[in-house]
Motif scaffolding. Structure first.
Motif, PDB file in Angstrom:
ATOM      1  N   UNK A 597     103.594  87.467  49.029  1.00 17.31           N
ATOM      2  CA  UNK A 597     103.424  88.845  49.473  1.00 17.31           C
ATOM      3  C   UNK A 597     102.564  89.582  48.446  1.00 17.31           C
ATOM      4  N   UNK A 598     101.506  90.241  48.933  1.00 13.62           N
ATOM      5  CA  UNK A 598     100.667  91.062  48.076  1.00 13.62           C
ATOM      6  C   UNK A 598     100.935  92.528  48.386  1.00 13.62           C
ATOM      7  N   UNK A 599     101.349  93.274  47.362  1.00 14.72           N
ATOM      8  CA  UNK A 599     101.593  94.699  47.544  1.00 14.72           C
ATOM      9  C   UNK A 599     101.260  95.422  46.249  1.00 14.72           C
ATOM     10  N   UNK A 600     100.748  96.630  46.411  1.00 17.33           N
ATOM     11  CA  UNK A 600     100.265  97.413  45.275  1.00 17.33           C
ATOM     12  C   UNK A 600      99.253  96.572  44.491  1.00 17.33           C
ATOM     13  N   UNK A 601      99.555  96.322  43.208  1.00 22.23           N
ATOM     14  CA  UNK A 601      98.614  95.565  42.375  1.00 22.23           C
ATOM     15  C   UNK A 601      99.209  94.246  41.921  1.00 22.23           C
ATOM     16  N   UNK A 602     100.132  93.696  42.712  1.00 20.21           N
ATOM     17  CA  UNK A 602     100.772  92.431  42.328  1.00 20.21           C
ATOM     18  C   UNK A 602     100.816  91.481  43.513  1.00 20.21           C
ATOM     19  N   UNK A 603     100.849  90.197  43.171  1.00 19.33           N
ATOM     20  CA  UNK A 603     101.046  89.144  44.155  1.00 19.33           C
ATOM     21  C   UNK A 603     102.338  88.439  43.793  1.00 19.33           C
ATOM     22  N   UNK A 604     103.307  88.477  44.706  1.00 21.87           N
ATOM     23  CA  UNK A 604     104.595  87.832  44.488  1.00 21.87           C
ATOM     24  C   UNK A 604     104.615  86.484  45.193  1.00 21.87           C
ATOM     25  N   UNK A 605     104.897  85.436  44.421  1.00 20.47           N
ATOM     26  CA  UNK A 605     104.964  84.078  44.956  1.00 20.47           C
ATOM     27  C   UNK A 605     106.391  83.579  44.784  1.00 20.47           C
ATOM     28  N   UNK A 606     107.046  83.243  45.891  1.00 21.07           N
ATOM     29  CA  UNK A 606     108.443  82.810  45.843  1.00 21.07           C
ATOM     30  C   UNK A 606     108.597  81.489  46.585  1.00 21.07           C
ATOM     31  N   UNK A 607     109.274  80.530  45.892  1.00 19.60           N
ATOM     32  CA  UNK A 607     109.568  79.230  46.495  1.00 19.60           C
ATOM     33  C   UNK A 607     111.073  79.019  46.386  1.00 19.60           C
ATOM     34  N   UNK A 608     111.732  78.821  47.518  1.00 22.95           N
ATOM     35  CA  UNK A 608     113.182  78.633  47.550  1.00 22.95           C
ATOM     36  C   UNK A 608     113.518  77.280  48.168  1.00 22.95           C
ATOM     37  N   UNK A 609     114.641  76.721  47.731  1.00 22.86           N
ATOM     38  CA  UNK A 609     115.139  75.500  48.369  1.00 22.86           C
ATOM     39  C   UNK A 609     116.659  75.540  48.374  1.00 22.86           C
ATOM     40  N   UNK A 610     117.272  74.651  49.124  1.00 20.86           N
ATOM     41  CA  UNK A 610     118.729  74.589  49.235  1.00 20.86           C
ATOM     42  C   UNK A 610     119.289  73.366  48.519  1.00 20.86           C
ATOM     43  N   UNK A 611     118.598  72.956  47.442  1.00 20.05           N
ATOM     44  CA  UNK A 611     119.001  71.756  46.731  1.00 20.05           C
ATOM     45  C   UNK A 611     120.165  71.957  45.787  1.00 20.05           C
ATOM     46  N   UNK A 612     120.287  71.023  44.848  1.00 18.05           N
ATOM     47  CA  UNK A 612     121.456  70.994  43.964  1.00 18.05           C
ATOM     48  C   UNK A 612     121.418  72.068  42.883  1.00 18.05           C
ATOM     49  N   UNK A 613     120.279  72.676  42.627  1.00 12.30           N
ATOM     50  CA  UNK A 613     120.202  73.728  41.598  1.00 12.30           C
ATOM     51  C   UNK A 613     120.267  73.153  40.200  1.00 12.30           C
ATOM     52  N   UNK A 614     120.519  74.053  39.242  1.00  7.00           N
ATOM     53  CA  UNK A 614     120.640  73.634  37.850  1.00  7.00           C
ATOM     54  C   UNK A 614     119.320  73.536  37.112  1.00  7.00           C
ATOM     55  N   UNK A 615     118.215  73.986  37.722  1.00  4.32           N
ATOM     56  CA  UNK A 615     116.917  73.922  37.050  1.00  4.32           C
ATOM     57  C   UNK A 615     116.855  74.950  35.926  1.00  4.32           C
ATOM     58  N   UNK A 616     116.210  74.577  34.823  1.00  3.81           N
ATOM     59  CA  UNK A 616     116.093  75.459  33.663  1.00  3.81           C
ATOM     60  C   UNK A 616     114.694  75.356  33.075  1.00  3.81           C
ATOM     61  N   UNK A 617     114.317  76.456  32.399  1.00  6.69           N
ATOM     62  CA  UNK A 617     113.034  76.477  31.702  1.00  6.69           C
ATOM     63  C   UNK A 617     113.199  75.839  30.331  1.00  6.69           C
ATOM     64  N   UNK A 618     113.133  74.524  30.271  1.00  6.52           N
ATOM     65  CA  UNK A 618     113.270  73.815  28.996  1.00  6.52           C
ATOM     66  C   UNK A 618     111.891  73.565  28.388  1.00  6.52           C
ATOM     67  N   UNK A 619     111.805  73.647  27.052  1.00  4.97           N
ATOM     68  CA  UNK A 619     110.514  73.359  26.404  1.00  4.97           C
ATOM     69  C   UNK A 619     110.034  71.954  26.775  1.00  4.97           C
TER      70      UNK A 619
END
Length: 657
Positions: A597-619
């Motif tokens: 979705x593009x609105x104002x001065x930003x573009x929002x990108x969203x990806x969803x799933x119904x999987x097991x979860x538990x994802x983390x931003x690890x180095x």
């Protein structure tokens, strides 16, 4: 045990109050206003002590303090009730024992002895030492003796007992010095009782007991306040009527202060309450003295009752109020509330050193630890856009329970976390307010340092990712298309050498070469597609829908975008592609949702799933690389992936509208 005693005392007090009420009812319309008010004061002042005494006795059944407080209420109820009943008895012929008038003459001591006993036994319910039994016994003996002999003085009793007989006879003149000495002996015993509390305060090392004694002392401060009100009343009104306010305050604050001390001594910072009471009492005294001096001097010059003198005295007092209060506040704080004064002075001194460049705002925690003192006190900071509290190095602080928030302009910017019970929460709130600007500067500096570290780390990761991508491209070209093109060249050279001798099937060799050439072209296209999908030439919408159509899972797509710069579209497509790949490989997802979705001065990108979860931003993870790519484009990536409840990856990218 003492619960039953307090109930018995309450029943006895109720009997006296009922007797007084019966007297008022019997008098009816003949009851004058002073009699009604005198009885009403007994009710109003006795009930709090009796009720709160029962509450303490119920909560602390082995401590006699509750019963003694109820006894204070009984002593307050006796005199007005007896005198009100006596007025009705003599006026309307109610039954009245002759000895009542005699005993009432010394009953005023009942107002002091229970209070003195309460002081002796407060707060632990036992005397400070064996020697203090003589003081407690002396108080009881003086009361009994004085009540017995005070009514044996010759002459008529004061109203309402002016016609009552001397039921116990009349003392000889030689006994009068002894009778007169009893009030002075009571004064000595009262002073000794007060001294016992001072000694107890100096000996104890328990913070809770010291706080209890301070609460009781705070209630006792109403005594000098009542004297001050009496002085003010004489000065302004020429009569002591305001002194009754002080007495009412004294017999209300004693039960309230005792109850708070016994049951909730940590309800409020008692040091602050004492300091404020002493400060404003002293300020009032100083201003009254100043007003009295100006009025007296002006009266000598301009004559008594001069409006000019009164207005001038008032103006001088008003002008002196703020500087007098400030200076007295400092002196009182140093004596009675040293922690507050030390902490505020330390904060002010640190500000001055920061202004001249000799200190840094990060030193605030060490300064407060020294001033309070509390070696384990912590200052925590809430970085902009974050929820967790961190210390001055940026490290998260786990579960800072009991933290006092630091608020600036309605926004929580940090917290003060005390290490022990020595520092009251009320004082921590003052410290939080006084140090808010320093905390704001510190947290912004911490946030800036963290941002610079993140930028440096992100640049290093992007550089490493670039090198890795170059090595992958080199490997793919060397192992794939390059090998095929080399083989193609050899085949064509072989065909050239044997073109006319018929020893080689040139047509078959050329067909094979054409096939190899097609395979090489396909591999080159795949490599180029990894760098930038060719489908983006038709727009981000088409590229995303094409990607969704190639998946083996149900996919919902919602795209609402306008013209987007190529680099931004590439980043957005990369976010979708990587997130979808993760969902396919690791999440065991059964459904994927794509929303751009593009609105104002930003573009929002969203990806969803119904999987097991538990994802983390690890180095070092794919999501970390994705976050770096989004950050390089000036955006921010968020990952919400509760275990067992699917994953949502959302990137917000800046773009021109």
């Amino acid at each position: 045990m003492y619960r039953r005693v307090s109930v018995a005392i309450a029943g006895l007090a109720a009997a006296f109050l009922v007797a007084g009420a019966a007297g008022l009812i019997r008098l009816g319309t003949d009851a004058d206003l002073p009699t009604v008010l005198w009885y009403a004061s007994g009710v109003v002042l006795s009930v709090p002590s009796i009720a709160l005494g029962y509450v303490i006795a119920r909560r602390r059944p082995q401590n006699p303090v509750g019963a003694l407080l109820a006894l204070v209420g009984l002593s307050i109820a006796v005199i007005p009730s007896v005198e009100t009943y006596a007025t009705a008895a003599y006026a309307a012929g109610l039954p009245m024992p002759a000895v009542v008038g005699t005993l009432d003459q010394g009953s005023w001591m009942l107002m002091y002895v229970p209070v003195a006993l309460l002081v002796l036994f407060f707060p632990e319910g036992r005397l400070p030492g064996p020697g203090w039994r003589w003081v407690a016994g002396g108080l009881a003996a003086v009361l009994i003796v004085f009540v017995g002999v005070a009514g044996m003085a010759p002459g008529a009793y004061p109203p309402p007992f002016e016609n009552a007989p001397h039921a116990l006879g009349v003392l000889p003149d030689a006994a009068f010095p002894f009778v007169i000495a009893l009030p002075f002996l009571l004064l000595v015993l009262l002073i000794a009782s007060a001294g016992s509390m001072i000694g107890r305060f100096r000996r104890t090392t328990r913070p809770s007991e010291r706080a209890q004694l301070k609460w009781f002392a705070l209630a006792g401060l109403w005594l000098p306040v009542s004297l001050l009100l009496c002085w003010t009343s004489y000065l302004l009104m020429g009569m002591p009527d305001l002194a009754m306010i002080g007495l009412f305050g004294l017999f209300i604050t004693i039960p309230v202060g005792t109850t708070i001390a016994m049951l909730r001594h940590d309800l409020y910072d008692v040091d602050k309450a004492i300091a404020a009471t002493v400060t404003y009492s002293t300020v009032t005294t100083v201003l009254l003295g100043l007003y009295t001096a100006i009025s007296f001097t002006g009266g000598l010059v301009a004559g008594g009752g001069s409006a000019v003198v009164a207005a001038g005295a008032t103006a001088v007092c008003a002008a002196a109020l703020t500087p007098v209060r400030t200076r007295i506040q400092r002196v009182v704080d140093r004596r009675l509330y040293p922690q507050r004064r030390a902490a505020l002075d330390a904060i002010a001194a640190l500000r001055r050193r920061i202004d001249i460049g000799d200190s840094q705002p990060e030193e605030l925690q060490a300064v407060l630890r020294t001033a309070l003192p509390d070696r384990t006190l912590l200052l925590a900071y809430k970085l902009p856009g974050e929820e967790l509290l961190v210390d001055s190095t940026g490290e998260p602080i786990a579960d800072p329970g009991g933290a006092t928030p630091i608020v600036l302009h309605g926004q929580e910017i940090g917290a003060v976390i005390r290490g022990g019970d020595a520092t009251s929460r009320e004082l921590l709130r003052e410290i939080a307010a006084a140090s808010a600007l320093l905390v704001e500067v510190t947290r912004l500096r911490i946030g800036l340092s963290a941002a610079l570290r993140d930028v440096a780390s992100s640049r290093a990761r992007l550089l490493a990712a670039g090198y890795s991508e170059r090595r992958r491209l080199e490997r793919d070209l060397h192992d794939g298309a390059q090998q095929r093109l080399v083989a193609l060249g050899l085949s064509l050279r072989l065909a050239q050498r044997h073109l006319g001798d018929g020893t080689v099937d040139v047509d078959g060799l050329l067909d094979q070469s054409v096939a190899e050439l097609g395979t090489a072209v396909a591999e080159l296209r795949a490599i180029a597609h990894g760098l930038r999908p060719s489908s983006l030439d038709d727009g981000l919408d088409v590229a995303v829908r094409t990607l969704a159509g190639s998946l083996r899972l149900p996919v919902t797509v919602e795209v609402e975008t306008g013209p987007i710069a190529d680099d931004l579209a590439t980043t957005a497509y990369y976010v979708v592609s990587e997130a979808v790949t993760n969902a396919m490989k690791h999440a065991d997802a059964g459904w994927i949702g794509l929303r751009l979705i593009q609105e104002d001065a930003t573009l929002s990108v969203q990806v969803r799933d119904d999987g097991r979860g538990g994802a983390q931003l690890r180095p070092g993870s794919g999501l970390a690389g994705l976050a770096d790519r989004v950050a390089a484009a000036g955006g921010a990536l968020q990952v919400h992936s509760p275990s067992g409840r699917g994953t949502t990856i959302q990137a917000v990218l800046p773009c021109a509208s």
